[in-house]
Design a protein around this motif. Structure first.
Motif, PDB file in Angstrom:
ATOM      1  N   ARG A  84      18.785 -17.176  -0.410  1.00 31.90           N
ATOM      2  CA  ARG A  84      18.215 -15.722  -0.383  1.00 31.90           C
ATOM      3  C   ARG A  84      19.212 -14.627  -0.759  1.00 31.90           C
ATOM      4  NH1 ARG A  84      16.145 -15.664   4.964  1.00 31.90           N
ATOM      5  NH2 ARG A  84      14.636 -17.213   4.257  1.00 31.90           N
ATOM      6  N   ILE A  85      20.598 -14.895  -0.234  1.00 36.36           N
ATOM      7  CA  ILE A  85      21.365 -13.828  -0.701  1.00 36.36           C
ATOM      8  C   ILE A  85      21.913 -13.971  -2.171  1.00 36.36           C
ATOM      9  CG2 ILE A  85      23.932 -13.197  -0.362  1.00 36.36           C
ATOM     10  CD1 ILE A  85      23.408 -13.929   2.861  1.00 36.36           C
ATOM     11  N   ALA A  86      22.004 -15.109  -2.684  1.00 37.73           N
ATOM     12  CA  ALA A  86      22.323 -15.346  -4.088  1.00 37.73           C
ATOM     13  C   ALA A  86      21.278 -14.670  -4.860  1.00 37.73           C
ATOM     14  CB  ALA A  86      22.493 -16.786  -4.418  1.00 37.73           C
ATOM     15  N   HIS A  87      20.123 -14.855  -4.480  1.00 37.11           N
ATOM     16  CA  HIS A  87      18.822 -14.458  -5.407  1.00 37.11           C
ATOM     17  C   HIS A  87      18.996 -12.791  -5.457  1.00 37.11           C
ATOM     18  CE1 HIS A  87      14.957 -13.987  -7.370  1.00 37.11           C
ATOM     19  NE2 HIS A  87      14.555 -13.119  -6.202  1.00 37.11           N
ATOM     20  N   PHE A  88      19.338 -12.222  -4.216  1.00 42.10           N
ATOM     21  CA  PHE A  88      19.559 -10.736  -3.870  1.00 42.10           C
ATOM     22  C   PHE A  88      20.565 -10.245  -4.856  1.00 42.10           C
ATOM     23  CE2 PHE A  88      21.161  -7.189  -1.685  1.00 42.10           C
ATOM     24  CZ  PHE A  88      20.236  -6.360  -1.583  1.00 42.10           C
ATOM     25  N   LEU A  89      21.641 -10.975  -4.628  1.00 42.62           N
ATOM     26  CA  LEU A  89      22.907 -10.437  -5.616  1.00 42.62           C
ATOM     27  C   LEU A  89      22.564 -10.484  -6.838  1.00 42.62           C
ATOM     28  CD1 LEU A  89      25.632 -12.159  -3.181  1.00 42.62           C
ATOM     29  CD2 LEU A  89      25.311  -9.708  -3.412  1.00 42.62           C
ATOM     30  N   ASP A  90      21.921 -11.465  -7.439  1.00 46.14           N
ATOM     31  CA  ASP A  90      21.731 -11.467  -8.892  1.00 46.14           C
ATOM     32  C   ASP A  90      20.788 -10.572  -9.245  1.00 46.14           C
ATOM     33  OD1 ASP A  90      23.455 -13.281  -9.296  1.00 46.14           O
ATOM     34  OD2 ASP A  90      22.040 -15.081  -9.299  1.00 46.14           O
ATOM     35  N   THR A  91      19.483 -10.241  -8.692  1.00 42.92           N
ATOM     36  CA  THR A  91      18.213  -9.710  -9.112  1.00 42.92           C
ATOM     37  C   THR A  91      18.105  -8.203  -8.176  1.00 42.92           C
ATOM     38  OG1 THR A  91      16.938 -10.794  -7.516  1.00 42.92           O
ATOM     39  CG2 THR A  91      17.325 -11.848  -9.737  1.00 42.92           C
ATOM     40  N   GLY A  92      18.503  -8.235  -7.007  1.00 46.20           N
ATOM     41  CA  GLY A  92      18.227  -7.041  -5.960  1.00 46.20           C
ATOM     42  C   GLY A  92      16.758  -7.472  -5.454  1.00 46.20           C
ATOM     43  N   GLY A  93      16.052  -8.431  -5.762  1.00 42.48           N
ATOM     44  CA  GLY A  93      14.842  -8.811  -5.078  1.00 42.48           C
ATOM     45  C   GLY A  93      15.189  -9.565  -3.945  1.00 42.48           C
ATOM     46  N   VAL A  94      13.848  -9.832  -3.219  1.00 42.33           N
ATOM     47  CA  VAL A  94      14.083 -10.518  -1.923  1.00 42.33           C
ATOM     48  C   VAL A  94      13.078 -11.455  -2.170  1.00 42.33           C
ATOM     49  CG1 VAL A  94      13.507 -10.344   0.305  1.00 42.33           C
ATOM     50  CG2 VAL A  94      14.384  -8.211  -0.666  1.00 42.33           C
ATOM     51  N   LEU A  95      13.657 -12.872  -1.835  1.00 44.33           N
ATOM     52  CA  LEU A  95      12.754 -14.142  -1.894  1.00 44.33           C
ATOM     53  C   LEU A  95      12.033 -14.211  -0.474  1.00 44.33           C
ATOM     54  CD1 LEU A  95      15.192 -16.885  -2.922  1.00 44.33           C
ATOM     55  CD2 LEU A  95      13.395 -16.199  -4.192  1.00 44.33           C
ATOM     56  N   PRO A  96      10.872 -14.539  -0.823  1.00 43.01           N
ATOM     57  CA  PRO A  96       9.820 -14.709   0.241  1.00 43.01           C
ATOM     58  C   PRO A  96      10.465 -15.856   1.178  1.00 43.01           C
ATOM     59  CG  PRO A  96       8.781 -15.630  -1.598  1.00 43.01           C
ATOM     60  CD  PRO A  96      10.008 -15.116  -2.243  1.00 43.01           C
ATOM     61  N   VAL A  97      10.118 -15.831   2.574  1.00 40.96           N
ATOM     62  CA  VAL A  97      10.519 -16.782   3.684  1.00 40.96           C
ATOM     63  C   VAL A  97       9.531 -17.948   3.165  1.00 40.96           C
ATOM     64  CG1 VAL A  97      10.506 -17.243   6.069  1.00 40.96           C
ATOM     65  CG2 VAL A  97      11.152 -15.090   5.160  1.00 40.96           C
ATOM     66  N   SER A  98      10.038 -19.207   3.407  1.00 42.26           N
ATOM     67  CA  SER A  98       9.158 -20.216   3.317  1.00 42.26           C
ATOM     68  C   SER A  98       7.845 -20.272   4.209  1.00 42.26           C
ATOM     69  CB  SER A  98       9.822 -21.497   3.260  1.00 42.26           C
ATOM     70  OG  SER A  98      10.287 -21.952   4.562  1.00 42.26           O
ATOM     71  N   GLY A  99       6.863 -20.632   3.701  1.00 46.41           N
ATOM     72  CA  GLY A  99       5.543 -20.417   4.414  1.00 46.41           C
ATOM     73  C   GLY A  99       4.988 -21.730   5.389  1.00 46.41           C
ATOM     74  N   LYS A 100       6.043 -22.389   5.564  1.00 46.26           N
ATOM     75  CA  LYS A 100       5.837 -23.559   6.449  1.00 46.26           C
ATOM     76  C   LYS A 100       5.677 -23.315   7.715  1.00 46.26           C
ATOM     77  CE  LYS A 100       8.743 -26.646   3.920  1.00 46.26           C
ATOM     78  NZ  LYS A 100       9.829 -27.533   3.939  1.00 46.26           N
ATOM     79  N   LYS A 101       4.287 -23.641   8.283  1.00 43.11           N
ATOM     80  CA  LYS A 101       3.949 -23.324   9.612  1.00 43.11           C
ATOM     81  C   LYS A 101       3.969 -24.705  10.467  1.00 43.11           C
ATOM     82  CE  LYS A 101       2.654 -19.011   9.439  1.00 43.11           C
ATOM     83  NZ  LYS A 101       3.287 -17.988  10.222  1.00 43.11           N
ATOM     84  N   LYS A 102       4.613 -24.696  11.547  1.00 43.73           N
ATOM     85  CA  LYS A 102       4.508 -25.959  12.369  1.00 43.73           C
ATOM     86  C   LYS A 102       3.271 -26.010  13.185  1.00 43.73           C
ATOM     87  CE  LYS A 102       9.316 -26.195  13.126  1.00 43.73           C
ATOM     88  NZ  LYS A 102      10.498 -26.365  13.770  1.00 43.73           N
ATOM     89  N   ARG A 103       2.693 -27.133  12.872  1.00 42.48           N
ATOM     90  CA  ARG A 103       1.426 -27.685  13.902  1.00 42.48           C
ATOM     91  C   ARG A 103       1.730 -28.298  14.873  1.00 42.48           C
ATOM     92  NH1 ARG A 103      -2.689 -30.717  10.038  1.00 42.48           N
ATOM     93  NH2 ARG A 103      -0.613 -31.983   9.497  1.00 42.48           N
ATOM     94  N   VAL A 104       1.023 -28.258  16.061  1.00 45.91           N
ATOM     95  CA  VAL A 104       1.112 -28.833  17.247  1.00 45.91           C
ATOM     96  C   VAL A 104       0.285 -30.338  16.824  1.00 45.91           C
ATOM     97  CG1 VAL A 104       0.387 -29.115  19.562  1.00 45.91           C
ATOM     98  CG2 VAL A 104       0.855 -26.883  18.569  1.00 45.91           C
ATOM     99  N   THR A 105       0.828 -31.112  17.392  1.00 47.60           N
ATOM    100  CA  THR A 105       0.580 -32.831  17.333  1.00 47.60           C
ATOM    101  C   THR A 105      -0.823 -32.789  17.763  1.00 47.60           C
ATOM    102  OG1 THR A 105       0.910 -34.998  17.815  1.00 47.60           O
ATOM    103  CG2 THR A 105       1.371 -33.617  19.708  1.00 47.60           C
ATOM    104  N   SER A 106      -1.720 -33.641  16.928  1.00 47.82           N
ATOM    105  CA  SER A 106      -2.966 -33.971  17.359  1.00 47.82           C
ATOM    106  C   SER A 106      -3.354 -34.929  18.235  1.00 47.82           C
ATOM    107  CB  SER A 106      -4.019 -33.908  15.979  1.00 47.82           C
ATOM    108  OG  SER A 106      -3.526 -34.862  15.261  1.00 47.82           O
ATOM    109  N   LEU A 107      -2.141 -35.781  18.297  1.00 47.97           N
ATOM    110  CA  LEU A 107      -2.152 -37.207  18.951  1.00 47.97           C
ATOM    111  C   LEU A 107      -2.449 -36.820  20.506  1.00 47.97           C
ATOM    112  CD1 LEU A 107       0.712 -39.092  17.571  1.00 47.97           C
ATOM    113  CD2 LEU A 107      -1.758 -39.457  17.033  1.00 47.97           C
ATOM    114  N   LEU A 108      -3.623 -37.520  21.097  1.00 47.09           N
ATOM    115  CA  LEU A 108      -3.655 -37.058  22.768  1.00 47.09           C
ATOM    116  C   LEU A 108      -2.517 -38.189  23.398  1.00 47.09           C
ATOM    117  CD1 LEU A 108      -7.502 -37.357  22.969  1.00 47.09           C
ATOM    118  CD2 LEU A 108      -5.985 -35.119  22.983  1.00 47.09           C
ATOM    119  N   GLU A 109      -2.324 -39.465  22.759  1.00 54.12           N
ATOM    120  CA  GLU A 109      -1.626 -40.320  23.585  1.00 54.12           C
ATOM    121  C   GLU A 109      -0.767 -40.833  22.277  1.00 54.12           C
ATOM    122  OE1 GLU A 109      -1.549 -44.487  25.767  1.00 54.12           O
ATOM    123  OE2 GLU A 109      -3.236 -43.730  25.314  1.00 54.12           O
TER     124      GLU A 109
END
Length: 190
Positions: free
Chosen positions: A47-72
């Motif tokens: 993110r910093i390297a991109h900012f230093l080169d372009t002045g732009g801001v890279l978006p945060v990776s959109g990975k969301k953690k899911r809660v396990t669906s296993l009951l057991e």
């Protein structure tokens, strides 16, 4: 020897990437310039390297953690996509591996990259990863450069002190380029 420059907006990305900066330094830089501070050290550095080169801001990776669906969780259960190291998982592994079980980095990576395999296979992998760590065959990821450096220093300098290893590490991280141990780093002890 070229001295490590301070981390500021006037750097170019190649200079920034040539030197070692602590995560805390990078987070401080991000806060100062309004960049997101979430993520691991490598993501923040990108993110910093991109900012230093372009002045732009890279978006945060959109990975969301899911809660396990296993009951057991059983040995025959399949490792779910987007695996999360939860208390339920910890209890399962402690029951099958023992009280010494911990979610170390190598095992977490294995779990996250082996969706669909069984928990029995995960238990076997845990023991294999521990064995690799004992023999030194385990690869340490780039964000753990310090750990890799110290391990390699001691492999080449048996009987040396941690203080000596750290002096060499501090010398090395001030140099441009990679941060892997080299015998030439011992000049820091002179």
């Amino acid at each position: 020897m070229r001295e490590r420059p301070g981390l500021d907006r006037n750097l170019d990305s190649s200079t920034f990437l040539d030197f070692y900066y602590l995560k805390e330094e990078m987070v401080e830089f991000c806060r100062k310039y309004g960049l997101p501070v979430s993520g691991g050290k490598m993501e923040i550095a990108e993110r910093i390297a991109h900012f230093l080169d372009t002045g732009g801001v890279l978006p945060v990776s959109g990975k969301k953690k899911r809660v396990t669906s296993l009951l057991e969780i059983t040995e025959d259960s399949r490792i779910e996509a987007d695996f999360v190291c939860s208390e339920r998982h910890r209890l399962f592994f402690k029951e099958h591996i023992g009280k010494s079980f911990s979610f170390h980095v190598g095992f977490q990576k294995w779990l996250k990259s082996n969706t669909g395999k069984t928990y029995k296979e995960a238990i076997d992998a845990y023991y294999q990863i521990l064995e690799e760590k004992k023999t030194g065959a385990a690869k340490i990821d780039r964000q753990f450069e310090y750990n890799t450096y110290i391990r390699d220093f001691f492999a080449d300098n048996k009987g040396s002190s941690l203080e000596q290893a750290i002096r060499c590490w501090k010398y090395k991280k001030q140099l441009p380029g990679h941060n892997r141990y080299e015998r030439e780093d011992l000049v820091a002890l002179e």
